[in-house]
Write an enzyme that holds these catalytic residues in place. Sequence first.
Site, short mmCIF file in Angstrom:
data_model
loop_
_atom_site.label_atom_id
_atom_site.label_comp_id
_atom_site.label_asym_id
_atom_site.label_seq_id
_atom_site.Cartn_x
_atom_site.Cartn_y
_atom_site.Cartn_z
N CYS A 116 0.86 -1.18 0.00
CA CYS A 116 0.00 0.00 0.00
C CYS A 116 0.90 1.23 0.00
CB CYS A 116 -0.90 0.00 1.24
SG CYS A 116 -2.28 1.17 1.10
N CYS A 118 -0.28 4.19 1.88
CA CYS A 118 -0.74 5.14 2.89
C CYS A 118 0.33 5.46 3.93
CB CYS A 118 -2.02 4.64 3.56
SG CYS A 118 -1.84 3.10 4.46
N CYS A 126 -3.84 6.16 -0.09
CA CYS A 126 -3.22 4.89 -0.47
C CYS A 126 -2.57 4.89 -1.85
CB CYS A 126 -4.25 3.77 -0.36
SG CYS A 126 -4.85 3.58 1.34
N LYS A 192 -12.54 -5.09 1.61
CA LYS A 192 -12.01 -4.24 2.67
C LYS A 192 -12.92 -3.03 2.82
CE LYS A 192 -7.94 -1.53 3.89
NZ LYS A 192 -6.55 -1.21 3.57
N ARG A 202 -3.87 3.22 12.49
CA ARG A 202 -3.34 4.43 11.84
C ARG A 202 -2.41 5.20 12.77
NH1 ARG A 202 -8.76 5.98 8.32
NH2 ARG A 202 -8.76 4.01 7.14
N ARG A 214 -11.23 7.38 3.31
CA ARG A 214 -10.92 6.41 2.26
C ARG A 214 -12.18 5.86 1.56
NH1 ARG A 214 -5.72 6.41 3.87
NH2 ARG A 214 -5.04 5.32 5.75
N GLU A 230 -16.46 -7.72 -4.97
CA GLU A 230 -15.05 -7.30 -4.84
C GLU A 230 -14.13 -8.51 -4.74
OE1 GLU A 230 -13.19 -4.71 -4.93
OE2 GLU A 230 -14.41 -2.93 -4.58
N LYS A 245 -11.96 -7.85 5.74
CA LYS A 245 -11.38 -6.98 6.76
C LYS A 245 -12.28 -5.77 6.96
CE LYS A 245 -7.55 -3.93 7.35
NZ LYS A 245 -6.84 -2.99 6.55
N SER A 271 -7.08 -3.66 14.28
CA SER A 271 -6.59 -2.96 15.47
C SER A 271 -7.71 -2.53 16.42
CB SER A 271 -5.79 -1.73 15.03
OG SER A 271 -6.58 -0.89 14.19
N TYR A 310 -3.35 -9.49 16.00
CA TYR A 310 -2.39 -9.00 17.00
C TYR A 310 -2.39 -9.89 18.23
CZ TYR A 310 -2.96 -5.09 13.87
OH TYR A 310 -3.02 -4.33 12.72
#
Length: 319
Positions: A116, A118, A126, A192, A202, A214, A230, A245, A271, A310
């Site tokens: 990406c 970004c 992006c 996404k 971020r 976005r 998609e 996601k 996150s 994570y």
Amino acid sequence: MIRLRRLRKNDKIRDMLNENRIYLSDFIYPLFVIEGYNIKNEIKSMPDVYQMSIDNILRECENLQNLGVSHIILFGIPDIKDSIGSSALSQDSIVARAVRAIKERFGDMIISVDLCFCEYTDHGHCGILDSNNYVDNDKTLEILAKQAVILAASGADIIAPSAMMDGQIKAIRNILDSNNFVNTLIMSYSTKFASAFYGPFRDVADSTPSFGDRKTYQQNPANRNEAIRESLIDESEGADILMVKPVLSYLDIVRDIRENSLLPLAVYNVSGEYAMLKAAALAGLIDYERTLLEMMVSFKRAGADIIISYHTKEIANLI
Ligand code: PBG
């Protein structure tokens, strides 16, 4: 009388009839690599997640190896940002160097790389902007393709495009093939959503857009048919692995895509999802471990094969 309770009589029977399990080999652990030496910055919104310089990333890889975690995904935080993300377009980009360093010491580690711009653009979008400040889809395809070849050449096993440009999978597959990286996989962030759940990321990745949002390239959380389309388009363009996601609020979409495609399917436990669970645990509001495991198995039940999370190190300690 039909008695389902017969099937739940004791641990052994319940275990025999268990339909979904999580395995450590399902998991991919995200790592954030930053320029410098001996750097380990904790991120307030994401306890136990750090920005690390390459030396500390290598230490972390040793930890991961000891825990039995063998698949990571890398995100780069460069020193220098500009309007076209040039620092991602060099053999010496932060991620390219990290991949080479990891592969040299931990040859068995499977490395995915987030593809990406970004994190590399000064405006935080992006890709390349046009004169109206929209991301220019086709110009961005060219630099995504360039970045993909650099990362494949540095030894990345899996390229994971997350920019949401139309045609990105085809463009990346073509350039990888013509540069002889025929065995480099593409794991597409195929479905996404434009989500508020990316907030803490971020901060870690230093990739908040300096203006706007976005929504012109990421998807509307309200749209189910579009979400399936998609992913199917990315399958037809040559993706090896699809992805949904975020995941927690999108388990219906995971199931939809599972039923519309035979490709392996990843989910990104993002996150904001991580931060919410951690915050609830810190406040003493939930049984953290049981809640965590229940979430993870729900991803598998919905139809996921792969979980980017994570929580991966905690999972390694729990199962
Ligand atoms: C884009 C990218 C993002 C995430 C992964 N790749 C951020 C975005 O699209 O704004 C989010 C991951 C997370 O929230 O954990 N490079």
